[in-house]
Motif scaffolding. Structure first.
Motif, mmCIF file in Angstrom:
data_model
loop_
_atom_site.group_PDB
_atom_site.id
_atom_site.type_symbol
_atom_site.label_atom_id
_atom_site.label_comp_id
_atom_site.label_asym_id
_atom_site.label_seq_id
_atom_site.Cartn_x
_atom_site.Cartn_y
_atom_site.Cartn_z
ATOM 1 N N ASP A 43 -86.627 69.175 59.511
ATOM 2 C CA ASP A 43 -85.111 69.260 60.231
ATOM 3 C C ASP A 43 -83.857 69.420 59.338
ATOM 4 O O ASP A 43 -83.707 70.959 59.854
ATOM 5 C CB ASP A 43 -84.833 67.819 60.750
ATOM 6 C CG ASP A 43 -84.759 67.774 62.255
ATOM 7 O OD1 ASP A 43 -86.417 67.981 62.818
ATOM 8 O OD2 ASP A 43 -85.145 66.237 62.929
ATOM 9 N N PHE A 44 -83.862 69.338 57.873
ATOM 10 C CA PHE A 44 -83.023 70.417 57.601
ATOM 11 C C PHE A 44 -83.288 72.004 56.949
ATOM 12 O O PHE A 44 -82.464 72.571 57.165
ATOM 13 C CB PHE A 44 -82.803 68.732 55.537
ATOM 14 C CG PHE A 44 -81.716 69.760 55.431
ATOM 15 C CD1 PHE A 44 -80.501 69.373 55.290
ATOM 16 C CD2 PHE A 44 -82.217 70.813 54.098
ATOM 17 C CE1 PHE A 44 -79.222 69.627 54.794
ATOM 18 C CE2 PHE A 44 -81.152 70.935 53.069
ATOM 19 C CZ PHE A 44 -79.699 71.129 53.295
ATOM 20 N N ASN A 45 -84.575 71.908 56.714
ATOM 21 C CA ASN A 45 -85.061 72.950 56.783
ATOM 22 C C ASN A 45 -85.406 73.976 57.629
ATOM 23 O O ASN A 45 -85.077 75.554 56.872
ATOM 24 C CB ASN A 45 -86.875 73.043 56.004
ATOM 25 C CG ASN A 45 -86.862 72.273 54.677
ATOM 26 O OD1 ASN A 45 -86.183 71.733 53.761
ATOM 27 N ND2 ASN A 45 -88.827 71.880 54.935
ATOM 28 N N MET A 105 -86.627 60.590 55.128
ATOM 29 C CA MET A 105 -87.306 61.016 54.136
ATOM 30 C C MET A 105 -85.494 61.828 53.756
ATOM 31 O O MET A 105 -86.261 63.356 54.277
ATOM 32 C CB MET A 105 -87.786 61.438 52.902
ATOM 33 C CG MET A 105 -87.538 61.551 51.378
ATOM 34 S SD MET A 105 -89.188 62.473 50.213
ATOM 35 C CE MET A 105 -90.242 60.771 50.516
ATOM 36 N N PRO A 106 -84.605 61.651 52.803
ATOM 37 C CA PRO A 106 -84.173 62.536 52.823
ATOM 38 C C PRO A 106 -83.862 63.868 52.032
ATOM 39 O O PRO A 106 -84.460 63.498 51.756
ATOM 40 C CB PRO A 106 -82.472 61.905 51.897
ATOM 41 C CG PRO A 106 -83.144 60.496 51.412
ATOM 42 C CD PRO A 106 -84.551 60.435 52.111
ATOM 43 N N ARG A 107 -82.770 64.876 51.962
ATOM 44 C CA ARG A 107 -83.567 66.407 51.534
ATOM 45 C C ARG A 107 -83.140 65.392 50.167
ATOM 46 O O ARG A 107 -82.494 65.144 49.685
ATOM 47 C CB ARG A 107 -83.108 67.000 52.188
ATOM 48 C CG ARG A 107 -80.955 66.755 52.038
ATOM 49 C CD ARG A 107 -80.765 67.604 52.774
ATOM 50 N NE ARG A 107 -78.838 67.445 53.030
ATOM 51 C CZ ARG A 107 -79.401 66.729 54.291
ATOM 52 N NH1 ARG A 107 -79.974 66.649 55.009
ATOM 53 N NH2 ARG A 107 -77.350 66.320 54.289
ATOM 54 N N SER A 108 -84.106 66.511 49.069
ATOM 55 C CA SER A 108 -83.611 66.607 47.208
ATOM 56 C C SER A 108 -82.199 66.584 47.430
ATOM 57 O O SER A 108 -81.558 67.984 47.367
ATOM 58 C CB SER A 108 -84.500 67.036 46.672
ATOM 59 O OG SER A 108 -84.477 68.107 46.889
ATOM 60 N N SER A 109 -81.691 67.074 46.009
ATOM 61 C CA SER A 109 -80.123 67.290 45.757
ATOM 62 C C SER A 109 -80.256 66.969 44.803
ATOM 63 O O SER A 109 -80.503 66.060 43.495
ATOM 64 C CB SER A 109 -79.352 66.481 46.613
ATOM 65 O OG SER A 109 -77.959 66.980 46.453
ATOM 66 N N ASP A 110 -79.632 67.942 44.301
ATOM 67 C CA ASP A 110 -79.116 68.258 42.903
ATOM 68 C C ASP A 110 -78.082 68.245 42.253
ATOM 69 O O ASP A 110 -76.887 68.883 43.319
ATOM 70 C CB ASP A 110 -79.549 69.913 42.328
ATOM 71 C CG ASP A 110 -79.286 70.039 40.828
ATOM 72 O OD1 ASP A 110 -78.046 69.927 39.890
ATOM 73 O OD2 ASP A 110 -80.368 70.600 40.383
ATOM 74 N N HIS A 111 -77.038 67.204 41.449
ATOM 75 C CA HIS A 111 -76.248 66.812 40.905
ATOM 76 C C HIS A 111 -75.009 68.122 40.356
ATOM 77 O O HIS A 111 -73.595 68.363 41.306
ATOM 78 C CB HIS A 111 -75.960 65.835 39.710
ATOM 79 C CG HIS A 111 -76.018 66.772 38.946
ATOM 80 N ND1 HIS A 111 -77.246 66.861 38.103
ATOM 81 C CD2 HIS A 111 -74.962 67.119 37.822
ATOM 82 C CE1 HIS A 111 -77.130 67.511 36.976
ATOM 83 N NE2 HIS A 111 -75.925 67.475 37.043
ATOM 84 N N SER A 112 -75.625 69.451 40.718
ATOM 85 C CA SER A 112 -74.604 70.387 40.583
ATOM 86 C C SER A 112 -74.334 71.589 42.019
ATOM 87 O O SER A 112 -73.370 72.212 41.691
ATOM 88 C CB SER A 112 -75.108 71.478 39.382
ATOM 89 O OG SER A 112 -76.640 71.847 39.717
ATOM 90 N N THR A 113 -74.795 71.346 42.952
ATOM 91 C CA THR A 113 -75.109 71.952 43.904
ATOM 92 C C THR A 113 -75.406 70.546 45.272
ATOM 93 O O THR A 113 -75.621 69.852 45.152
ATOM 94 C CB THR A 113 -76.681 72.376 44.389
ATOM 95 O OG1 THR A 113 -76.669 72.791 42.963
ATOM 96 C CG2 THR A 113 -76.368 73.002 45.390
ATOM 97 N N CYS A 114 -73.992 70.753 46.116
ATOM 98 C CA CYS A 114 -73.995 70.292 47.248
ATOM 99 C C CYS A 114 -74.519 70.323 47.762
ATOM 100 O O CYS A 114 -75.455 71.278 48.894
ATOM 101 C CB CYS A 114 -72.603 70.953 47.917
ATOM 102 S SG CYS A 114 -72.036 69.548 49.183
ATOM 103 N N ALA A 115 -75.236 69.186 48.653
ATOM 104 C CA ALA A 115 -76.414 68.726 49.411
ATOM 105 C C ALA A 115 -76.180 69.956 50.943
ATOM 106 O O ALA A 115 -77.332 69.492 51.495
ATOM 107 C CB ALA A 115 -76.790 67.285 49.579
ATOM 108 N N VAL A 116 -74.443 69.382 50.971
ATOM 109 C CA VAL A 116 -74.480 69.908 52.823
ATOM 110 C C VAL A 116 -74.406 71.719 52.376
ATOM 111 O O VAL A 116 -75.238 72.397 53.693
ATOM 112 C CB VAL A 116 -73.100 69.313 53.581
ATOM 113 C CG1 VAL A 116 -72.650 69.446 54.534
ATOM 114 C CG2 VAL A 116 -73.853 67.764 53.302
ATOM 115 N N CYS A 117 -73.124 71.485 51.893
ATOM 116 C CA CYS A 117 -73.012 73.450 52.248
ATOM 117 C C CYS A 117 -73.718 74.518 51.481
ATOM 118 O O CYS A 117 -73.208 75.680 51.003
ATOM 119 C CB CYS A 117 -71.637 73.540 52.242
ATOM 120 S SG CYS A 117 -70.776 72.954 50.577
#
Length: 115
Positions: free
Chosen positions: A54-56, A1-13
């Protein structure tokens, strides 16, 4: 499952998001929101299906890298107590921490993403 993401913050950097998003066709309602850096867009595509654990792990390593950047900054100015920092020194410390975190996330994801 992909990591969660908020539209105001880049999910990568972790920088400010710009409203760009990436999702895979099989999960169109689970976008990773991104900044406009071409590297972040490519890394999101390459790492979209990376497991959260893995992302964590990668994020924890980036936190450590950012901590080392703060240590180097404090050594450079010869201060370790934030109460003794001028406003400019404090802003410089935060800039060092965030810059290192952003670069560490991008670099570590780029090197560990499942291709």
């Amino acid at each position: 499952m992909p990591r969660s993401s908020d539209h105001s913050t880049c999910a990568v950097c972790g920088r400010r998001g710009t409203g760009l998003g990436y999702s895979e066709p099989r999960q169109p309602f689970r976008p990773l929101w991104l900044c406009d850096d071409p590297d972040c867009i490519q890394i999101a595509k390459d790492s979209y299906s990376m497991p959260q654990d893995d992302f964590n792990r990668i994020e924890r390593m980036a936190h450590q890298d950012a901590g080392h950047a703060l240590e180097r900054y404090c050594d450079r100015i010869g201060k370790t107590d934030f109460r003794d920092f001028t406003q400019d020194e404090f802003e410089g410390a935060m800039e060092s921490v965030f810059a290192e975190y952003h670069e560490a996330m991008k670099g570590r994801l780029k090197n560990e993403a499942p291709f």
